[in-house]
Design an enzyme around this catalytic site. Sequence first.
Site, PDB file in Angstrom:
ATOM      1  N   ASP A  62      51.990 -19.230 -64.522  1.00 39.06           N
ATOM      2  CA  ASP A  62      52.876 -19.849 -63.246  1.00 39.06           C
ATOM      3  C   ASP A  62      54.327 -19.489 -62.722  1.00 39.06           C
ATOM      4  O   ASP A  62      54.887 -19.205 -63.727  1.00 39.06           O
ATOM      5  CB  ASP A  62      52.999 -21.120 -63.791  1.00 39.06           C
ATOM      6  CG  ASP A  62      51.495 -21.719 -63.866  1.00 39.06           C
ATOM      7  OD1 ASP A  62      50.507 -21.198 -63.465  1.00 39.06           O
ATOM      8  OD2 ASP A  62      51.529 -23.014 -64.721  1.00 39.06           O
ATOM      9  N   TYR A  83      50.241 -17.118 -76.255  1.00 41.03           N
ATOM     10  CA  TYR A  83      51.548 -17.389 -75.902  1.00 41.03           C
ATOM     11  C   TYR A  83      52.459 -18.224 -77.273  1.00 41.03           C
ATOM     12  O   TYR A  83      51.816 -18.482 -77.683  1.00 41.03           O
ATOM     13  CB  TYR A  83      50.914 -18.778 -74.452  1.00 41.03           C
ATOM     14  CG  TYR A  83      50.477 -17.879 -73.226  1.00 41.03           C
ATOM     15  CD1 TYR A  83      50.832 -17.730 -72.855  1.00 41.03           C
ATOM     16  CD2 TYR A  83      48.687 -17.285 -73.564  1.00 41.03           C
ATOM     17  CE1 TYR A  83      50.886 -17.410 -71.023  1.00 41.03           C
ATOM     18  CE2 TYR A  83      48.177 -16.890 -72.238  1.00 41.03           C
ATOM     19  CZ  TYR A  83      49.604 -16.824 -71.047  1.00 41.03           C
ATOM     20  OH  TYR A  83      49.002 -16.037 -69.654  1.00 41.03           O
TER      21      TYR A  83
END
Length: 259
Positions: A20, A84
């Site tokens: 994003d 992540y």
Amino acid sequence: AVGKLKPLNGPSVSISSRTDTGVHALSNSAHLDIVRKEGKPPFTEQLLIDALNFHLQPEPIRITRAYRVRGDFHARYRAVSRTYIYRLATGVQHHTELPVTEKDLCWALGNTELNADAMREAGAMLSGTHDFSTFRAMSTDAPYRNPVKTLELVQVQPGLSFSQRHFHRDLQFWELTFKSRSFLYKQVRRMTGALVAVGRGKLSISQLQELLDIRDSMAYPQNTAAPPCGLFLTDVEYDDAGKTRFLPSLPAHVDSAIL
């Protein structure tokens, strides 16, 4: 940058993972196919790295490694896991009090005290194979994506900052690590927000279990998802087959590489 290498097939780059706006990638990967003129040998790995970085100089991106791979390799679909890390900081009244080296690189939670043990217990609840429908944000392709994912790792541990030794304030950094083959749209940010809510005492572990069980994106509490600035893609892994060098049967002027 690839186009400036003048491949006969034009620039063609496939990225392993999308992020994003505002999310960082410390170690993303991509693959590209370069067709050169007859008689031109494939680029060596180091030459490819140097040439791409030369053309990428104005951009905040660098190629750190390159490997020749099989012609059927795909950076996205051959990946066996993605990791992540989400970075948190406590001990500041406002994000403007963070050292400049942390600007847009973590989520500043104010003077909040986090219950790390409760967060770890909640993280263990998210580990394994579940339907994560509640933890995905809706997107155009959401109806076509399987919401069942397997989290291999959910970890909550203290983190560090480059400036921490030299910054005269008592800041505490935390890192939340998530590892899976793939993730749903904004899944990591939603899971992080839920774990932080548990750590703050705003969400109980039983309520988190209810959110997981209800399997409804609309049931996710509003304004709970973590902001993008603290999220980093840190690793994309491939199995041995994915790392195999390119096949000798390929024509000498056709080069496939992973970056």
